[in-house]
Design a protein around this motif. Structure first.
Motif, PDB file in Angstrom:
ATOM      1  N   THR A  91       5.584  -2.659   4.282  1.00  0.00           N
ATOM      2  CA  THR A  91       5.618  -1.566   3.313  1.00  0.00           C
ATOM      3  C   THR A  91       6.583  -1.915   2.183  1.00  0.00           C
ATOM      4  OG1 THR A  91       7.497  -0.221   4.076  1.00  0.00           O
ATOM      5  CG2 THR A  91       5.431  -0.034   5.310  1.00  0.00           C
TER       6      THR A  91
ATOM      7  N   GLU B  39      -1.964  -3.816  -2.338  1.00  0.00           N
ATOM      8  CA  GLU B  39      -1.716  -2.500  -2.906  1.00  0.00           C
ATOM      9  C   GLU B  39      -0.455  -1.908  -2.284  1.00  0.00           C
ATOM     10  OE1 GLU B  39      -4.121   1.663  -3.819  1.00  0.00           O
ATOM     11  OE2 GLU B  39      -5.051   0.089  -2.612  1.00  0.00           O
TER      12      GLU B  39
ATOM     13  N   GLN C 264       2.177   0.263  -0.439  1.00  0.00           N
ATOM     14  CA  GLN C 264       2.222   1.348   0.526  1.00  0.00           C
ATOM     15  C   GLN C 264       3.661   1.534   0.953  1.00  0.00           C
ATOM     16  OE1 GLN C 264      -0.411   0.353   3.781  1.00  0.00           O
ATOM     17  NE2 GLN C 264       0.928  -1.189   4.621  1.00  0.00           N
TER      18      GLN C 264
ATOM     19  N   ASP D  28       6.725   3.892   3.413  1.00  0.00           N
ATOM     20  CA  ASP D  28       6.928   4.551   4.704  1.00  0.00           C
ATOM     21  C   ASP D  28       8.096   5.506   4.598  1.00  0.00           C
ATOM     22  OD1 ASP D  28       9.452   3.363   6.426  1.00  0.00           O
ATOM     23  OD2 ASP D  28       8.666   1.870   5.024  1.00  0.00           O
TER      24      ASP D  28
ATOM     25  N   HIS E  68      -5.543  11.460   6.406  1.00  0.00           N
ATOM     26  CA  HIS E  68      -5.560  10.281   7.271  1.00  0.00           C
ATOM     27  C   HIS E  68      -6.999  10.070   7.718  1.00  0.00           C
ATOM     28  CE1 HIS E  68      -3.694   7.979  10.940  1.00  0.00           C
ATOM     29  NE2 HIS E  68      -4.450   7.226  10.167  1.00  0.00           N
TER      30      HIS E  68
ATOM     31  N   VAL F  60       3.184   5.762   7.245  1.00  0.00           N
ATOM     32  CA  VAL F  60       2.926   4.722   6.247  1.00  0.00           C
ATOM     33  C   VAL F  60       1.785   5.241   5.377  1.00  0.00           C
ATOM     34  CG1 VAL F  60       2.196   2.343   5.849  1.00  0.00           C
ATOM     35  CG2 VAL F  60       3.696   2.887   7.786  1.00  0.00           C
ATOM     36  N   TYR F  61       1.970   5.194   4.067  1.00  0.00           N
ATOM     37  CA  TYR F  61       1.025   5.873   3.185  1.00  0.00           C
ATOM     38  C   TYR F  61       0.964   5.205   1.814  1.00  0.00           C
ATOM     39  CZ  TYR F  61       5.362   7.633   1.198  1.00  0.00           C
ATOM     40  OH  TYR F  61       6.610   7.707   0.625  1.00  0.00           O
ATOM     41  N   ARG F  62      -0.101   5.539   1.093  1.00  0.00           N
ATOM     42  CA  ARG F  62      -0.220   5.211  -0.332  1.00  0.00           C
ATOM     43  C   ARG F  62      -0.133   6.499  -1.134  1.00  0.00           C
ATOM     44  NH1 ARG F  62      -5.041   4.019  -1.442  1.00  0.00           N
ATOM     45  NH2 ARG F  62      -6.058   4.210   0.607  1.00  0.00           N
TER      46      ARG F  62
ATOM     47  N   GLU G 122      -2.002   5.589   6.194  1.00  0.00           N
ATOM     48  CA  GLU G 122      -2.522   4.386   6.840  1.00  0.00           C
ATOM     49  C   GLU G 122      -2.088   4.282   8.298  1.00  0.00           C
ATOM     50  OE1 GLU G 122      -4.633   2.580   5.367  1.00  0.00           O
ATOM     51  OE2 GLU G 122      -4.395   3.099   3.256  1.00  0.00           O
TER      52      GLU G 122
END
Length: 570
Positions: free
Chosen positions: A461, A490, A492, A494, A527, A543-545, A562
């Motif tokens: 991340t 890309e 991402q 956390d 999600h 964990v994300y965008r 994610e």
């Protein structure tokens, strides 16, 4: 395991680049704006490619004499876009008699096979040009040469121990080739050949060639490059960025815009992810289940209505592909679940089902590789009731899967009939009665070549976002700052979040409302595939965008999740 990338940010940045982007770029090795956002002006020149002069002489002579040129593509998105670039580009440069063809996956198998050459014999070309294949097609090229055809191979796949008997081969991965970027897709290689051909024709005083705008082909170059999952080094990012600009400005070819529209994407805000998840799969579906000739026709069409009809056909084929894929994935997951848990010492997995479709095994291998974090090969009969199997391999970082197949071939001569590919993906054929022997050899070779530490899944991340960064300004910067993709991932992030609310959407997705420390407002999150019949915890590490919420519009943002890990429960 979640691990944060490290970044040392220099001071050499214009004030227009937000601090968040500077940190993200630096973590990917881009320490100034030129490296972060490469331009076409910095594109590597084609003269570094081996045999480029011989290739352009073949093409220039064929154009000058009005000879028939036959372009043979491949049945994936890279091969389809490469075929369209070759046909469109050669026409721009003066070719008057140009035809194209593509193998049928079931009838001809991969690449320029003797069977395909036989079926193309009535076309009687003087020059045959392969795009996105050819480096492993020894028998097919020999068959073409026996008919008196000249052969130009343009490819990017790794060569074997010997080269085929073509009149010229352009491939950045040839032994001794000095071209700095080895990551060109097949469509990128033929685009470079066209650039070199234009330079030759200009040097000969060809006014028609001097006026040719090869930049108009960059939309196709971008789509093929992204869809083939080649690493986006600086050179490829320059090509993809330029192609995306054309598509956003609606200056791309009619077929691509029809596909963008039918996929429900906004051309003005198109991203590399849209290509990878929406446009590319619809082109690929034709080669997986039907005939890639449909996809190539769509990319070559200049008639908007005709292009929309073809795009609709591709859309329907893709829906069928998704249904077939899901059924095969269910089979694969059930097969793995029905076995003892994966042994940590068993580093390689082979899967086979007699009812699987050979055009979809690559997608199954990719999904199972992600789920098991092991290299996976999925096999299917080459055609119904066939004794020949076609396999598609996908690997994890740190293991070069084509090298694994080469090692198996050396240790067990004749076990594998054909193979080829890249570091992360490869294909092979073998006889069904040799599957057990191959499986054992594959597992043993993987265990010998792979560091066991690499079997531990790791999520990288870009750290945590500050409270003030959860806004539309930063979300739009992240969306537009790419192109993101292989080798230039890309962003991402956390962080720890309180789960305020949640609900199941459809049957498999989770819609969440989260609260982050330092940010006063609740955050909308989705999600996809996240519902596992277990309620989220009160607090979770996520964990994300960060993305603009196009559904709600305005200044709304959402977190695209994610990965989630519970931290506490009520």
């Amino acid at each position: 395991m979640i691990r944060r990338r490290e970044a040392t940010v220099g001071a050499d940045w214009p004030s227009s680049v937000p601090a968040l982007l500077r940190r993200i770029y630096a973590a990917r090795g881009a320490h100034d704006l030129d490296a972060a956002q490469p331009k076409l002006a910095g594109l590597l020149p084609p003269d570094g490619l081996s045999n480029i002069d011989a290739a352009t002489v073949l093409l220039a002579d064929a154009i000058a004499s009005g000879e028939r040129i036959l372009v043979v593509g491949d049945f994936d998105c890279d091969g389809a876009t490469a075929c369209a670039v070759a046909v469109r580009g050669l026409r721009m440069l003066g070719a008057r008699d140009i035809v194209h063809a593509v193998p049928n996956r079931v009838t001809h198998g991969y690449g320029l096979s003797p069977a395909l050459v036989e079926s193309l014999a009535p076309l009687a070309p003087s020059l045959l040009v392969t795009v996105d294949h050819g480096i492993a097609c020894h028998a097919g090229i020999e068959a073409a040469k026996a008919l008196g055809w000249r052969v130009l191979v343009t490819d990017h796949h790794l060569p074997g121990t010997g080269l085929p008997p073509a009149d010229a081969i352009v491939n950045p991965n040839l032994p001794g080739d000095t071209f700095p970027s080895k990551m060109l897709a097949g469509v990128g290689v033929i685009f470079y050949v066209l650039m070199a051909l234009r330079a030759r024709l200009r040097g000969q005083g060809d006014a028609h060639a001097a006026a040719a705008d090869l930049g108009s082909l960059l939309d196709l170059v971008a789509v093929g490059t992204v869809a083939d999952l080649v690493p986006l080094d600086a050179n490829n990012r320059a090509l993809v960025s330029a192609g995306l600009r054309r598509l956003r400005a609606r200056r791309g070819c009619a077929g691509l815009h029809a596909l963008i529209e039918i996929a429900g994407r906004d051309a003005a805000r198109l991203t590399a992810a849209d290509i990878g998840f929406a446009v590319g799969p619809r082109i690929n579906a034709a080669g997986r289940l039907e005939d890639m000739a449909i996809g190539i026709e769509c990319l070559l069409s200049d008639d908007g209505a005709h292009a929309r009809d073809l795009a609709d056909t591709l859309h329907q084929i893709n829906a069928e592909r998704r249904a077939v894929q899901q059924s095969m994935l269910d089979d694969a997951e059930n097969a793995v679940a029905g076995q003892p848990p994966v042994d940590p010492a068993s580093a390689g997995v082979c899967l086979f089902d007699a009812d699987w479709h050979p055009g979809v095994v690559g997608l199954v291998a990719s999904k199972m590789k992600d789920a098991l974090h092991r290299p996976v090969i999925a096999f299917a009969p080459a055609e119904p009731d066939s004794d020949q199997l076609r396999g598609s391999a996908r690997s994890i970082p740190g293991l070069h899967i084509r090298d694994v197949l080469a090692a198996v071939d050396v240790a067990h001569p004749g076990l594998v009939e054909r193979f080829g590919g890249h570091a992360m993906a490869a294909g092979l054929t073998l006889q069904r009665d040799r599957l057990d022997a191959f499986t054992e050899a594959f597992r043993a070779t993987v265990e010998r070549m792979l560091d066991p530490a690499l079997l531990r899944a790791e999520i990288l991340t870009d750290g945590a976002l500050r409270g003030e960064e959860f806004d539309i300004v930063h979300a739009a910067h992240l969306r537009d700052a790419g192109p993101w993709g292989q080798g230039f991932p890309e962003p991402q992030f956390d962080g720890e979040f309180a789960v305020v609310d949640w609900r199941v959407v459809g049957t498999r997705h989770l819609k969440l409302t989260l609260r982050a420390d330092g940010h006063p407002k609740p955050l909308s999150a989705i999600h996809f595939g996240g519902w596992r019949e277990i309620a989220p915890a009160a607090r979770e590490r996520v964990v994300y965008r960060l993305a603009p919420d196009d559904y709600r519009g305005g200044d709304a943002v959402q977190l695209v999740v994610e990965h989630r890990e519970p931290l506490a429960r009520d």
